[in-house]
Design a protein around this motif. Structure first.
Motif, PDB file in Angstrom:
ATOM      1  N   MET A  19       0.845  -1.184   0.000  1.00  0.00           N
ATOM      2  CA  MET A  19       0.000   0.000   0.000  1.00  0.00           C
ATOM      3  C   MET A  19       0.887   1.242   0.000  1.00  0.00           C
ATOM      4  SD  MET A  19      -2.720   1.357   2.885  1.00  0.00           S
ATOM      5  CE  MET A  19      -3.553  -0.222   2.894  1.00  0.00           C
ATOM      6  N   ALA A  20       0.558   2.209  -0.865  1.00  0.00           N
ATOM      7  CA  ALA A  20       1.320   3.446  -0.917  1.00  0.00           C
ATOM      8  C   ALA A  20       1.060   4.267   0.335  1.00  0.00           C
ATOM      9  CB  ALA A  20       0.927   4.240  -2.160  1.00  0.00           C
ATOM     10  N   GLU A  21       2.113   4.877   0.859  1.00  0.00           N
ATOM     11  CA  GLU A  21       1.996   5.752   2.006  1.00  0.00           C
ATOM     12  C   GLU A  21       2.025   7.200   1.515  1.00  0.00           C
ATOM     13  OE1 GLU A  21       1.381   4.973   5.053  1.00  0.00           O
ATOM     14  OE2 GLU A  21       1.507   2.808   4.772  1.00  0.00           O
ATOM     15  N   TYR A  22       1.070   7.992   1.967  1.00  0.00           N
ATOM     16  CA  TYR A  22       0.968   9.376   1.530  1.00  0.00           C
ATOM     17  C   TYR A  22       1.211  10.316   2.704  1.00  0.00           C
ATOM     18  CZ  TYR A  22      -1.251   7.356  -2.599  1.00  0.00           C
ATOM     19  OH  TYR A  22      -1.523   6.613  -3.712  1.00  0.00           O
ATOM     20  N   ASN A  23       1.794  11.459   2.392  1.00  0.00           N
ATOM     21  CA  ASN A  23       1.933  12.513   3.387  1.00  0.00           C
ATOM     22  C   ASN A  23       0.664  13.350   3.412  1.00  0.00           C
ATOM     23  OD1 ASN A  23       5.009  12.472   1.941  1.00  0.00           O
ATOM     24  ND2 ASN A  23       4.906  12.243   4.159  1.00  0.00           N
ATOM     25  N   LYS A  24       0.317  13.864   4.587  1.00  0.00           N
ATOM     26  CA  LYS A  24      -0.760  14.830   4.708  1.00  0.00           C
ATOM     27  C   LYS A  24      -0.180  16.226   4.508  1.00  0.00           C
ATOM     28  CE  LYS A  24      -3.901  11.794   5.819  1.00  0.00           C
ATOM     29  NZ  LYS A  24      -4.501  11.824   7.165  1.00  0.00           N
ATOM     30  N   LEU A  25      -0.948  17.105   3.914  1.00  0.00           N
ATOM     31  CA  LEU A  25      -0.473  18.478   3.729  1.00  0.00           C
ATOM     32  C   LEU A  25      -0.170  19.140   5.059  1.00  0.00           C
ATOM     33  CD1 LEU A  25      -2.877  19.687   0.878  1.00  0.00           C
ATOM     34  CD2 LEU A  25      -0.482  18.992   0.672  1.00  0.00           C
ATOM     35  N   SER A  26      -0.896  18.752   6.090  1.00  0.00           N
ATOM     36  CA  SER A  26      -0.658  19.330   7.414  1.00  0.00           C
ATOM     37  C   SER A  26       0.661  18.865   8.016  1.00  0.00           C
ATOM     38  CB  SER A  26      -1.816  18.975   8.352  1.00  0.00           C
ATOM     39  OG  SER A  26      -1.952  17.564   8.463  1.00  0.00           O
ATOM     40  N   GLU A  27       1.289  17.831   7.455  1.00  0.00           N
ATOM     41  CA  GLU A  27       2.554  17.305   7.964  1.00  0.00           C
ATOM     42  C   GLU A  27       3.775  17.980   7.344  1.00  0.00           C
ATOM     43  OE1 GLU A  27       0.920  12.715   8.601  1.00  0.00           O
ATOM     44  OE2 GLU A  27       2.243  13.199   6.926  1.00  0.00           O
ATOM     45  N   VAL A  28       3.556  18.832   6.357  1.00  0.00           N
ATOM     46  CA  VAL A  28       4.670  19.430   5.618  1.00  0.00           C
ATOM     47  C   VAL A  28       5.503  20.332   6.521  1.00  0.00           C
ATOM     48  CG1 VAL A  28       5.240  21.088   3.793  1.00  0.00           C
ATOM     49  CG2 VAL A  28       3.565  19.282   3.371  1.00  0.00           C
ATOM     50  N   THR A  29       6.818  20.196   6.419  1.00  0.00           N
ATOM     51  CA  THR A  29       7.759  21.065   7.116  1.00  0.00           C
ATOM     52  C   THR A  29       8.782  21.567   6.105  1.00  0.00           C
ATOM     53  OG1 THR A  29       9.168  19.178   7.696  1.00  0.00           O
ATOM     54  CG2 THR A  29       7.506  19.873   9.316  1.00  0.00           C
ATOM     55  N   TYR A  30       9.484  22.624   6.458  1.00  0.00           N
ATOM     56  CA  TYR A  30      10.448  23.213   5.534  1.00  0.00           C
ATOM     57  C   TYR A  30      11.828  22.613   5.764  1.00  0.00           C
ATOM     58  CZ  TYR A  30      13.387  26.560   3.115  1.00  0.00           C
ATOM     59  OH  TYR A  30      14.318  27.126   2.280  1.00  0.00           O
ATOM     60  N   ASN A  31      12.304  21.904   4.753  1.00  0.00           N
ATOM     61  CA  ASN A  31      13.656  21.349   4.761  1.00  0.00           C
ATOM     62  C   ASN A  31      14.085  21.232   3.299  1.00  0.00           C
ATOM     63  OD1 ASN A  31      16.038  19.880   4.830  1.00  0.00           O
ATOM     64  ND2 ASN A  31      15.351  18.518   6.477  1.00  0.00           N
ATOM     65  N   PRO A  32      14.934  22.125   2.803  1.00  0.00           N
ATOM     66  CA  PRO A  32      15.307  22.126   1.382  1.00  0.00           C
ATOM     67  C   PRO A  32      15.889  20.804   0.893  1.00  0.00           C
ATOM     68  CG  PRO A  32      16.074  24.121   2.478  1.00  0.00           C
ATOM     69  CD  PRO A  32      15.591  23.194   3.558  1.00  0.00           C
ATOM     70  N   LYS A  33      16.411  19.985   1.808  1.00  0.00           N
ATOM     71  CA  LYS A  33      17.026  18.729   1.389  1.00  0.00           C
ATOM     72  C   LYS A  33      15.999  17.614   1.175  1.00  0.00           C
ATOM     73  CE  LYS A  33      21.386  19.679   3.775  1.00  0.00           C
ATOM     74  NZ  LYS A  33      22.372  19.192   4.786  1.00  0.00           N
ATOM     75  N   VAL A  34      14.772  17.824   1.645  1.00  0.00           N
ATOM     76  CA  VAL A  34      13.739  16.787   1.546  1.00  0.00           C
ATOM     77  C   VAL A  34      12.829  17.096   0.371  1.00  0.00           C
ATOM     78  CG1 VAL A  34      11.795  15.671   2.694  1.00  0.00           C
ATOM     79  CG2 VAL A  34      13.815  16.351   4.018  1.00  0.00           C
TER      80      VAL A  34
END
Length: 263
Positions: free
Chosen positions: A1-16
């Motif tokens: 099963m594909a794992e998805y990120n939630k938009l609310s989980e987004v953080t700022y890290n230019p390397k990611v």
């Protein structure tokens, strides 16, 4: 099963850049660069299944995005996208971040409401337990459709009003507006064209509305929310089949007329 990120989980890290989202193209609008005198480019307002919204921008004529500007309202998977801090005073959403699509970003249109991986009910709200305290949160529910009224020429815009019930005793009014009103009318007409069979509708991400009453608790109803809410008639889901079987065992109208089988 594909794992998805939630938009609310987004953080700022230019390397990611390994973000993976499953979102709805809630709004799409073009813009032009007056610095380079080029465009159009596009801003996409994305909304995930929790209702959280975030902006995504494309600054180039990327092959993976060609034609996507005509797909407003569709659900997509998005992979490999950059995160930036949102610009103060120019934020179309409340998120402190925004997404920047690049030539490496992958996007694919999906049909989430026909996809069991998406349409997992987080919490099915049964009609007797709906409350004005649910005003802040979109809810999922289902019921048998009855007492439909079409107001497609209303001055405030097209709408369909109908009721759903889980049995004879519990019911709630629902209102679907805009282009979804026509889709609801056409879908219901198609489902019930062959006779008087009862039709089950599943409502996803609808809002609870209320009006004050001087003689008791507030009156509540369900309403679509800015095109983000969705619905399906008789989807093939275990929860719907369980509900259908309970109707066959306890609902006199369903016992008399039957209920449409699952699609």
């Amino acid at each position: 099963m594909a794992e998805y990120n939630k938009l609310s989980e987004v953080t700022y890290n230019p390397k990611v850049r390994s973000w993976r989202f499953r979102v709805k193209l809630h709004r799409i609008y073009p813009f032009y660069s007056y610095v380079t005198n080029s465009g159009p480019y596009y801003n996409y307002i994305l909304a995930d299944e929790d209702g959280y919204k975030m902006e995504m921008t494309t600054y180039g004529d990327y092959e993976n995005f060609r034609g996507l500007e005509r797909e407003e309202g569709k659900w997509v998977e998005i992979f490999v996208v950059e995160v930036e801090r949102a610009i103060p005073c120019f934020q179309p959403t409340s998120s402190p971040f925004r997404l920047n699509a690049t030539r490496c970003t992958q996007v694919r249109i999906i049909e989430p409401l026909n996809n069991r991986l998406f349409f997992d009910f987080k919490s099915i709200h049964v009609i007797p337990h709906m409350h004005w305290r649910d005003l802040r949160y979109p809810i999922d529910t289902m019921g048998v459709v009855f007492n439909t009224e079409a107001h497609l020429d209303a001055p405030t815009g097209p709408r369909m009003e109908f009721y759903i019930r889980d049995n004879i005793d519990h019911q709630i009014k629902c209102v679907v507006t805009g282009d979804q009103a026509y889709a609801f009318r056409d879908g219901l007409d198609h489902m019930s064209a062959e006779g008087r069979r009862q039709v089950i509708v599943v409502l996803k991400m609808w809002r609870v509305r209320e009006s004050m009453s001087y003689f008791g608790p507030p009156d509540i109803w369900l309403e679509t929310e800015g095109g983000f809410a969705d619905f399906r008639f008789n989807p093939r889901l275990p929860e719907v089949e369980e509900f259908r079987q309970s109707l066959l065992n306890s609902d006199p109208n369903v016992q008399k007329y039957g209920v449409e089988g699952l699609l």
